[in-house]
Design a protein around this motif. Structure first.
Motif, PDB file in Angstrom:
ATOM      1  N   LYS A  80     -45.457  10.278  10.850  1.00 58.22           N
ATOM      2  CA  LYS A  80     -45.625   9.379   9.459  1.00 58.22           C
ATOM      3  C   LYS A  80     -45.147   8.219   9.238  1.00 58.22           C
ATOM      4  O   LYS A  80     -45.618   7.330   8.633  1.00 58.22           O
ATOM      5  N   VAL A  81     -43.860   8.153   9.572  1.00 59.46           N
ATOM      6  CA  VAL A  81     -43.109   7.008   9.453  1.00 59.46           C
ATOM      7  C   VAL A  81     -43.396   6.224  10.184  1.00 59.46           C
ATOM      8  O   VAL A  81     -43.540   4.813  10.038  1.00 59.46           O
ATOM      9  N   PHE A  82     -43.817   6.071  11.539  1.00 59.64           N
ATOM     10  CA  PHE A  82     -44.448   5.385  12.362  1.00 59.64           C
ATOM     11  C   PHE A  82     -45.659   4.757  11.871  1.00 59.64           C
ATOM     12  O   PHE A  82     -45.768   3.533  11.944  1.00 59.64           O
ATOM     13  N   VAL A  83     -46.480   5.544  11.314  1.00 61.05           N
ATOM     14  CA  VAL A  83     -47.585   4.975  10.829  1.00 61.05           C
ATOM     15  C   VAL A  83     -47.647   4.205   9.506  1.00 61.05           C
ATOM     16  O   VAL A  83     -48.118   3.027   9.318  1.00 61.05           O
ATOM     17  N   ASN A  84     -46.613   4.530   8.589  1.00 59.02           N
ATOM     18  CA  ASN A  84     -46.049   3.628   7.454  1.00 59.02           C
ATOM     19  C   ASN A  84     -45.558   2.279   7.929  1.00 59.02           C
ATOM     20  O   ASN A  84     -45.819   1.546   7.396  1.00 59.02           O
ATOM     21  N   GLN A  85     -44.738   2.677   9.128  1.00 58.45           N
ATOM     22  CA  GLN A  85     -44.226   1.117   9.545  1.00 58.45           C
ATOM     23  C   GLN A  85     -45.093   0.197   9.978  1.00 58.45           C
ATOM     24  O   GLN A  85     -45.242  -0.977   9.967  1.00 58.45           O
ATOM     25  N   LEU A  86     -46.179   0.869  10.849  1.00 62.94           N
ATOM     26  CA  LEU A  86     -47.314  -0.126  11.303  1.00 62.94           C
ATOM     27  C   LEU A  86     -47.971  -0.781  10.219  1.00 62.94           C
ATOM     28  O   LEU A  86     -48.496  -1.579  10.096  1.00 62.94           O
ATOM     29  N   SER A  87     -48.423   0.076   9.029  1.00 61.70           N
ATOM     30  CA  SER A  87     -48.882  -0.337   7.676  1.00 61.70           C
ATOM     31  C   SER A  87     -48.267  -1.566   7.222  1.00 61.70           C
ATOM     32  O   SER A  87     -48.892  -2.099   6.619  1.00 61.70           O
ATOM     33  N   THR A  88     -46.826  -1.565   7.202  1.00 61.20           N
ATOM     34  CA  THR A  88     -46.410  -2.691   6.490  1.00 61.20           C
ATOM     35  C   THR A  88     -46.131  -4.003   7.391  1.00 61.20           C
ATOM     36  O   THR A  88     -45.507  -5.005   6.855  1.00 61.20           O
ATOM     37  N   ILE A  89     -46.713  -3.957   8.498  1.00 59.67           N
ATOM     38  CA  ILE A  89     -46.514  -5.338   9.479  1.00 59.67           C
ATOM     39  C   ILE A  89     -47.626  -6.218   8.876  1.00 59.67           C
ATOM     40  O   ILE A  89     -48.726  -5.927   8.364  1.00 59.67           O
ATOM     41  N   CYS A  90     -47.279  -7.521   8.817  1.00 55.41           N
ATOM     42  CA  CYS A  90     -47.866  -8.670   8.148  1.00 55.41           C
ATOM     43  C   CYS A  90     -49.453  -8.742   8.803  1.00 55.41           C
ATOM     44  O   CYS A  90     -49.698  -8.282  10.037  1.00 55.41           O
ATOM     45  N   ILE A 131     -43.681  15.594  12.968  1.00 58.47           N
ATOM     46  CA  ILE A 131     -44.886  15.245  11.926  1.00 58.47           C
ATOM     47  C   ILE A 131     -44.332  14.158  11.018  1.00 58.47           C
ATOM     48  O   ILE A 131     -45.116  13.042  10.735  1.00 58.47           O
ATOM     49  N   GLN A 132     -43.056  14.286  10.581  1.00 58.22           N
ATOM     50  CA  GLN A 132     -42.431  13.282   9.807  1.00 58.22           C
ATOM     51  C   GLN A 132     -41.973  11.897  10.377  1.00 58.22           C
ATOM     52  O   GLN A 132     -42.550  10.837   9.871  1.00 58.22           O
ATOM     53  N   GLY A 188     -37.846  22.855  11.178  1.00 56.29           N
ATOM     54  CA  GLY A 188     -37.298  22.475  12.771  1.00 56.29           C
ATOM     55  C   GLY A 188     -38.009  21.298  13.376  1.00 56.29           C
ATOM     56  O   GLY A 188     -38.497  20.375  12.751  1.00 56.29           O
ATOM     57  N   THR A 189     -38.386  21.582  14.599  1.00 57.56           N
ATOM     58  CA  THR A 189     -38.623  20.337  15.425  1.00 57.56           C
ATOM     59  C   THR A 189     -40.064  19.975  15.172  1.00 57.56           C
ATOM     60  O   THR A 189     -40.486  18.744  15.009  1.00 57.56           O
ATOM     61  N   ASP A 190     -41.033  20.896  14.806  1.00 61.35           N
ATOM     62  CA  ASP A 190     -42.493  20.568  14.648  1.00 61.35           C
ATOM     63  C   ASP A 190     -42.594  19.739  13.374  1.00 61.35           C
ATOM     64  O   ASP A 190     -43.380  18.767  13.278  1.00 61.35           O
ATOM     65  N   HIS A 191     -41.788  20.035  12.353  1.00 60.62           N
ATOM     66  CA  HIS A 191     -41.889  19.241  11.051  1.00 60.62           C
ATOM     67  C   HIS A 191     -41.332  17.826  11.383  1.00 60.62           C
ATOM     68  O   HIS A 191     -41.827  16.876  10.802  1.00 60.62           O
ATOM     69  N   PHE A 205     -37.096   6.410   8.260  1.00 62.11           N
ATOM     70  CA  PHE A 205     -36.804   7.178   9.504  1.00 62.11           C
ATOM     71  C   PHE A 205     -35.657   8.264   9.359  1.00 62.11           C
ATOM     72  O   PHE A 205     -35.743   9.440   9.757  1.00 62.11           O
ATOM     73  N   ASN A 206     -34.464   7.905   8.673  1.00 58.48           N
ATOM     74  CA  ASN A 206     -33.219   8.543   8.677  1.00 58.48           C
ATOM     75  C   ASN A 206     -33.585   9.533   7.617  1.00 58.48           C
ATOM     76  O   ASN A 206     -33.044  10.663   7.872  1.00 58.48           O
ATOM     77  N   GLN A 207     -34.174   9.393   6.396  1.00 52.25           N
ATOM     78  CA  GLN A 207     -34.547  10.244   5.651  1.00 52.25           C
ATOM     79  C   GLN A 207     -35.312  11.262   5.991  1.00 52.25           C
ATOM     80  O   GLN A 207     -35.145  12.498   5.860  1.00 52.25           O
ATOM     81  N   SER A 208     -36.446  11.073   6.740  1.00 51.41           N
ATOM     82  CA  SER A 208     -37.261  12.070   7.451  1.00 51.41           C
ATOM     83  C   SER A 208     -36.467  12.865   8.253  1.00 51.41           C
ATOM     84  O   SER A 208     -36.720  14.287   8.425  1.00 51.41           O
ATOM     85  N   ARG A 209     -35.653  12.343   9.205  1.00 47.42           N
ATOM     86  CA  ARG A 209     -34.905  13.155  10.112  1.00 47.42           C
ATOM     87  C   ARG A 209     -33.828  14.183   9.398  1.00 47.42           C
ATOM     88  O   ARG A 209     -33.906  15.408   9.650  1.00 47.42           O
ATOM     89  N   HIS A 210     -33.122  13.916   8.208  1.00 52.18           N
ATOM     90  CA  HIS A 210     -32.310  14.360   7.705  1.00 52.18           C
ATOM     91  C   HIS A 210     -33.317  15.874   6.810  1.00 52.18           C
ATOM     92  O   HIS A 210     -32.805  16.752   6.951  1.00 52.18           O
TER      93      HIS A 210
END
Length: 356
Positions: free
Chosen positions: A130-140, A126-127, A120-123, A108-113
């Motif tokens: 994507k991070v949120f979806v990736n986080q959900l995918s890593t859940i056991c 979106i990022q 800007g804001t739209d990007h 999340f920090n990488q995508s924010r920077h």
């Protein structure tokens, strides 16, 4: 058609479809085969039911049965079956939560920077998505399956609450039904999670399918509203028989007893007894809930005996007085006729005041 009725009907069914699609997504992700997306086609039945309900019932519910709840079960249960069967091949680390949090925060920090220097804001939005979806995918996967079970049962109760009611059911009856569903959902969730989490059960494919079959059978009580509605009957030749009179008078009570004995506590007790008696599987919670099922079954049989004795005493009392017992709805109809007679007498009294 009222705006709130239309809104509740559409929003509730939309929640059903979204939850069903999440389950299909998890199956596809676990199996790693796109063909499981075909399960999403089951939602077409729910869309068809929505159109027919809006056209013929103006968005309101049906008597004794909820097609939307039933089709939601059809759309979601296959995905949960596949996840539970595949569950035995999954492995979760001892502390998956900590790893997931660290990875997700770093991403999340990488995508924010990276988003601040580009578009800007739209990007950035979106990022973040994507991070949120990736986080959900890593859940056991076991956590995902349990969460789908929990949200499935919660959505059944909340969805039944949000769905527009028909003219045959009152809000008081709906509140009683929802309270019953809350207790029922808790028992069903406990049965599925407690029995399927046993290690010896996970090693037996036949046991997993048997438990899931009983779990599916117990879910069929949710589309029905018979627990709070009495079956109306008229005094005909067929209703003069004692079993018909008993069913008409205590239809809701008998339905609750039947659900407990044949759909929920009875089958749960049989499954747990087989686990302990045949497979020699014992743990503290299994013994406790088996004892609880025995107690509920005994109390339901006691309730059935009380109802039968009370009904028999009523029939004998009326036969001694020479009264003809017709329908158990007779008191309600009689009271309705009495009120109507009182209204007629009042109208006559107003129209023709007594002479002084």
């Amino acid at each position: 058609m009222e705006l709130m009725v239309l809104l509740n009907a559409l929003v509730t069914r939309l929640l059903f479809v979204l939850h069903s699609l999440i389950g299909v997504w998890r199956v596809t992700a676990v199996k790693k085969e796109p063909k499981y997306w075909l399960l999403a086609l089951l939602n077409l039945l729910l869309c068809l039911e929505t159109g027919l309900t809006l056209k013929f019932k103006q968005g309101r519910g049906y008597k004794w049965f909820s097609p939307a709840i039933f089709l939601y079960l059809i759309c979601t249960i296959p995905s949960l079956w596949l996840l539970e069967i595949h569950h035995g091949t999954q492995y979760c680390g001892n502390e998956p939560g900590a790893v997931q949090v660290n990875v997700s925060n770093q991403d999340f920090n990488q995508s924010r920077h990276s988003s601040y220097g580009s578009e800007g804001t739209d990007h950035h939005i979106i990022q973040t998505a994507k991070v949120f979806v990736n986080q959900l995918s890593t859940i056991c996967e076991t956590v995902w399956t349990l969460a789908l079970h929990q949200t499935f049962l919660l959505l059944l109760v909340v969805g039944r609450w949000l769905l527009p009611i028909g003219v045959e059911i009152t809000r008081d009856q709906l509140s009683q039904l929802l309270l019953m569903f809350v207790g029922t959902a808790a028992d069903i969730l406990e049965f599925a999670s407690e029995t399927l989490d046993i290690e010896d059960v996970r090693k037996n494919y036949v046991l997993i399918n048997a438990i899931l079959a009983v779990w599916t059978w117990s879910m069929l009580q949710f589309p029905l509203d018979l627990a709070v509605q009495h079956i109306g009957c008229k005094p005909t030749a067929s209703t003069m028989r004692v079993p018909s009179l008993l069913l008409c008078r205590y239809s809701a009570e008998l339905w609750n007893i039947g659900v407990s004995l044949f759909i929920q506590d009875g089958p749960f007790f049989i499954v747990r007894s087989i686990l302990m008696g045949h497979f020699r599987i014992f743990n503290q919670m299994l013994v406790f809930f088996t004892a609880k099922n025995i107690l509920v079954v005994i109390l339901q049989l006691y309730r059935l005996a009380v109802i039968s004795l009370d009904f028999r005493a009523t029939i004998l009392q009326k036969s001694r007085k020479g009264e003809v017992s017709c329908c158990p709805c007779e008191p309600y109809e009689a009271s309705t006729h009495a009120i109507a007679d009182q209204d007629n007498e009042m109208k006559e009294f107003v129209a023709f005041p007594p002479k002084e």
